[in-house]
Design an enzyme around this catalytic site. Structure first.
Site, PDB file in Angstrom:
ATOM      1  N   ARG A 166      43.279  49.320  38.250  1.00 53.74           N
ATOM      2  CA  ARG A 166      43.066  49.515  39.689  1.00 53.74           C
ATOM      3  C   ARG A 166      44.377  49.833  40.390  1.00 53.74           C
ATOM      4  NH1 ARG A 166      39.929  44.972  38.232  1.00 53.74           N
ATOM      5  NH2 ARG A 166      37.681  45.305  38.409  1.00 53.74           N
ATOM      6  N   ASP A 211      33.895  39.550  41.416  1.00 48.60           N
ATOM      7  CA  ASP A 211      34.432  38.851  40.244  1.00 48.60           C
ATOM      8  C   ASP A 211      33.839  37.440  40.149  1.00 48.60           C
ATOM      9  OD1 ASP A 211      37.265  40.632  39.804  1.00 48.60           O
ATOM     10  OD2 ASP A 211      36.491  40.471  41.835  1.00 48.60           O
ATOM     11  N   SER A 212      33.713  36.777  41.304  1.00 50.40           N
ATOM     12  CA  SER A 212      33.164  35.424  41.331  1.00 50.40           C
ATOM     13  C   SER A 212      31.688  35.424  40.933  1.00 50.40           C
ATOM     14  CB  SER A 212      33.346  34.802  42.719  1.00 50.40           C
ATOM     15  OG  SER A 212      34.717  34.665  43.028  1.00 50.40           O
ATOM     16  N   ARG A 250      30.343  37.611  38.835  1.00 53.23           N
ATOM     17  CA  ARG A 250      30.381  37.782  37.374  1.00 53.23           C
ATOM     18  C   ARG A 250      30.689  36.444  36.691  1.00 53.23           C
ATOM     19  NH1 ARG A 250      34.131  43.185  38.058  1.00 53.23           N
ATOM     20  NH2 ARG A 250      32.433  44.728  38.050  1.00 53.23           N
ATOM     21  N   HIS A 282      42.006  41.161  42.960  1.00 56.33           N
ATOM     22  CA  HIS A 282      40.830  41.761  42.324  1.00 56.33           C
ATOM     23  C   HIS A 282      41.381  42.715  41.275  1.00 56.33           C
ATOM     24  CE1 HIS A 282      37.047  43.667  41.564  1.00 56.33           C
ATOM     25  NE2 HIS A 282      37.408  44.819  42.113  1.00 56.33           N
TER      26      HIS A 282
END
Length: 312
Positions: free
Chosen positions: A87, A147-148, A150, A174
């Protein structure tokens, strides 16, 4: 009347529009993209489904004026993450886009909150806040909400419990330097590190390592298989927008500018925050163990270095 403007009609922008339509988040949706044929096609396709969702109006254009009067502007436009690309490697091109875009947005939607989804989201949230001159609470990023999600999914699947009963967060960048907050994670009010239920697995050190590796590498796996992530980020962004437009005071790990948080300052990254109509009302001081505190500071250093490299 609540209005959401979405910048970028690519896979992520169009899916955010679709998710917000299905959930009935806003009464007005506007899509902006420099590719007129693409934005027209997406809007036409979405409008053909209006019969099946809560009533709303949806328009699109290659003229930034379509965003006028928006309560929230969601920025998804920018260079797309390629297979094998981090990223952070997207940063340069997407910062240049923001230099042009942000002043235009301020002219047509001066009272809007700015929600950044474009990667690297922490760097771009900082850049957009600086370029806009808006208060930090009014500019925030989708951060580690995805992300949380996941993280919770993988924990729930391992323990064989409903994902809705898992409360666990990813904090920091992130991206590759993000950290899992194991010490404060709970399942049905039971601390995760003390979890033990007959017929349900426990988490070993190896399990925790495997789960976090899968969280951190999930986007790379999805991009390898289909070229982009869009469904989960669309739903995650829809939830953030609900928290704002419905003034929910919902706790979400969004990315916002931190100054003096656990000794961390002058950087945007994700920590649990109360989100409402004003934007990020406050960030929460979550109990951290020494490993998590050090990891959070390293993550902040990673983001800050990228910001400095870009001249901010």
């Amino acid at each position: 009347m609540n209005k959401i403007a979405i910048i970028g009609a690519g896979a992520v922008g169009a899916t955010i529009a679709y998710a917000t339509m299905i959930r009935g988040v806003a009464k007005q949706l506007a899509l902006y993209d420099i590719n007129r044929a693409k934005v027209d096609a997406e809007v036409l396709d979405l409008n053909h489904g209006l019969q099946f969702v809560p009533m709303a109006t949806l328009e699109g254009s290659d003229d930034i004026g379509v965003c006028a009067g928006a309560d929230v502007v969601v920025i998804t436009a920018g260079a797309k993450q390629k297979q094998g690309q981090t990223r952070m490697e997207l940063a340069g091109a997407n910062v240049e886009m923001c230099r042009t875009l942000v002043p235009q947005l301020l002219k047509v939607a001066p009272d809007a909150l700015l929600l950044v989804v474009t990667n690297p989201v922490d760097v771009l949230t900082y850049v957009v806040q600086k370029l806009s001159g808006l208060p930090a609470r009014r500019v925030f990023g989708s951060g580690t909400v995805l992300d949380s999600s996941r993280f919770r999914f993988l924990i729930a699947r391992h323990l064989n419990v409903a994902v809705q009963n898992v409360h666990a967060l990813i904090a920091g960048e992130h991206g590759d330097s993000e950290i899992p907050l194991w010490s404060s994670a709970t399942v049905g009010s039971v601390p995760l590190m003390k979890w033990s239920a007959p017929g349900h697995s426990r988490l070993t050190d190896g399990d925790r390592t495997r789960i976090f590796d899968n969280v951190r590498n999930a986007a790379y796996q999805i991009i390898r298989g289909k070229g982009a992530t869009n469904y989960a980020i669309g739903l995650a962004t829809a939830q953030i927008l609900e928290a704002v437009l419905y003034d929910e005071n919902r706790v979400l790990p969004v990315s916002s500018r931190l100054d003096g948080y656990q000794g961390i300052g002058d950087v945007c990254m994700s920590v649990p925050s109360i989100v409402n109509r004003a934007g990020v009302e406050t960030v929460l001081e979550v109990p951290l163990d020494d490993t998590e505190r050090e990891g959070l500071r390293r993550s902040a250093d990673t983001i800050r270095q990228a910001i400095r490299t870009l001249g901010f």
